[in-house]
Design an enzyme around this catalytic site. Structure first.
Site, PDB file in Angstrom:
ATOM      1  N   SER A 167      -3.881 103.648  21.481  1.00  3.91           N
ATOM      2  CA  SER A 167      -3.570 102.404  22.185  1.00  3.91           C
ATOM      3  C   SER A 167      -2.965 102.722  23.556  1.00  3.91           C
ATOM      4  CB  SER A 167      -2.633 101.555  21.320  1.00  3.91           C
ATOM      5  OG  SER A 167      -2.587 100.237  21.776  1.00  3.91           O
ATOM      6  N   ARG A 187       5.902  89.025  19.416  1.00  2.05           N
ATOM      7  CA  ARG A 187       5.477  90.015  18.426  1.00  2.05           C
ATOM      8  C   ARG A 187       4.447  89.424  17.447  1.00  2.05           C
ATOM      9  NH1 ARG A 187       4.636  95.311  17.223  1.00  2.05           N
ATOM     10  NH2 ARG A 187       5.099  95.793  15.035  1.00  2.05           N
ATOM     11  N   ASP A 196     -11.792  97.304  15.416  1.00  3.12           N
ATOM     12  CA  ASP A 196     -10.784  97.143  16.465  1.00  3.12           C
ATOM     13  C   ASP A 196     -11.332  96.213  17.542  1.00  3.12           C
ATOM     14  OD1 ASP A 196      -8.906  97.346  18.454  1.00  3.12           O
ATOM     15  OD2 ASP A 196      -8.900  99.539  18.544  1.00  3.12           O
ATOM     16  N   HIS A 252      -7.167  97.279  14.918  1.00  2.00           N
ATOM     17  CA  HIS A 252      -6.608  98.210  15.900  1.00  2.00           C
ATOM     18  C   HIS A 252      -5.570  99.139  15.282  1.00  2.00           C
ATOM     19  CE1 HIS A 252      -5.296  99.728  19.751  1.00  2.00           C
ATOM     20  NE2 HIS A 252      -4.067  99.303  19.550  1.00  2.00           N
ATOM     21  N   ASP A 253      -4.789  98.638  14.369  1.00  2.00           N
ATOM     22  CA  ASP A 253      -3.713  99.431  13.770  1.00  2.00           C
ATOM     23  C   ASP A 253      -4.222 100.541  12.856  1.00  2.00           C
ATOM     24  OD1 ASP A 253      -1.479  98.514  14.974  1.00  2.00           O
ATOM     25  OD2 ASP A 253      -0.712  97.350  13.278  1.00  2.00           O
TER      26      ASP A 253
END
Length: 394
Positions: free
Chosen positions: A157, A227, A323, A356-357
């Site tokens: 990232s 967040r 992602d 993405h994580d």
């Protein structure tokens, strides 16, 4: 020996250190920052010729605690699946460095630091920083450690952006580079998501124009919303559906109100509330802005390949199929640019529904890829087993 085994034995894993720069740091915005400090952790030992150093670059809300427990939350390191003895980044073989980025809030100089000219926290008087500034500061740290050339620079990232910046700015100092789930320029969609988060923070009355530390307030609600919005982008629709679906939270019927009826709502609220305990709102503004400004092609006449012309760095580019924050197309553009200048590059797109994580999670195919690339690069660099017997510790 696994990291967990070390922790259970009571042996400290990860050495804390702070680098105090003796020279000013010239920032892209035209300001010279001085004094400034970089908080970092190291794992393992340097070999005799200091050729086995690996720099880990963290993502937006990460920090230097890649493999050691976080001092505030007590949670295991954010890359505990990757960094440690016998793991893909083997701390029995490599000297691993992970530093909190410039603008961060875990010991490196940032908006919560005291401005020596006023004796108060910088707040919004802290200069705007870029990914290039972060990397320049890291280079000063690497100089301080008397490391001429890094065996590998790796990160996902925003960490991947730093990897690319390192390879572009200091090709002679990067033997191998592993940018994961990243892009050479931040997209309009990603800038838009960041702006939503920043506006949420600045709309919180406790933000106080960035002077909340001076006023002894904390824009927790705004930061939590930022967040929550960002966290959605870190996941994928299949992952959310499989984990939560439309299941209700501790009830059998909807309430016709605005409590957290659904499990996904409760999950996001939990993520938001946990985040505000460990992160600073102004740091969030500055670091997201640094990502927004990242545009490596623009720095090279809009030709990304120019950034890597003549490089001898060996690259391994990694992406994940689900992602949508940094889709595989972004990684392909990096690979195409590297191919255009005849550089040594391999590319792996990993099938995953984790979004993405995925680069932070238990992803065996990523581990296999990293092990294979790092082993081949170590062989190419001439790092034999005997070289991994560290004799210099930091």
């Amino acid at each position: 020996m696994a990291q967990e085994a070390i922790q259970q034995s009571g042996q400290k894993f990860g050495q804390e250190a702070v680098f105090e720069a003796s020279e000013p740091l010239a920032l892209d915005c035209g300001v010279s920052l001085h004094p400034f400090t970089i908080a970092y952790q190291t794992y393992g030992s340097l070999n005799k010729d200091r050729s086995n150093a690996v720099l880990i670059c963290h993502a937006l809300t990460g920090d230097q605690y890649a493999a050691a427990p976080h001092p505030i939350t007590g949670n295991p390191g954010w890359w505990r699946f990757v960094v440690g003895p016998d793991l893909p980044v083997d701390t029995d073989r490599f000297f691993v460095i992970c530093a909190n980025v410039l603008g961060g809030c875990m010991g490196t100089t940032g908006p919560t630091s005291i401005n020596p000219e006023t004796g108060k926290a910088y707040g919004l008087s802290f200069p705007v920083i870029t990914i290039r500034d972060m990397v320049r500061a890291q280079a000063m740290l690497i100089d301080h450690l008397n490391i001429q050339s890094l065996f590998c620079v790796i990160g996902g990232s925003m960490g991947g952006m730093q990897v690319l910046q390192w390879a572009a700015n200091y090709p002679e100092r990067v033997f191998s580079a592993i940018p994961i789930a990243t892009s050479a320029r931040h997209s309009a969609q990603n800038i838009a998501f960041h702006e939503v988060g920043r506006q949420a923070i600045m709309a919180d009355p406790d933000w106080r124009q960035g002077n909340y530390l001076e006023d002894n307030t904390h824009p927790a609600k705004g930061l939590a919303v930022a967040r929550m919005a960002a966290h959605i982008t870190y996941l994928s629709e299949p992952a959310l559906h499989n984990k939560f679906g439309r299941d209700l939270q501790d009830r059998k019927e909807i309430t016709y109100g605005f409590d957290a009826d659904f499990q996904i709502e409760s999950y996001l609220r939990h993520q938001g509330s946990r985040f505000v305990d460990r992160f600073d709102a102004n740091s969030y503004l500055y670091i997201t802005r640094a990502m927004d400004y990242f545009d490596l092609p623009a720095d090279h006449n809009n030709v990304l390949a120019t950034a890597f012309r003549g490089t001898e760095t060996r690259f391994c580019v990694v992406s994940f199929t689900s992602d949508w924050l940094f889709p595989t197309g972004d990684s392909r553009q990096i690979v195409q640019a590297l191919n255009a200048v005849g550089s040594n590059v391999s590319f792996v797109e990993i099938e995953s529904d984790k979004g993405h994580d995925a680069f932070l999670l238990d992803e065996p195919e990523m581990f296999t890829t990293l092990r294979g690339f790092i082993a081949a690069a170590a062989h190419r660099r001439g790092l034999q087993e005997r070289d991994f017997q560290g004799e210099v510790s930091k």
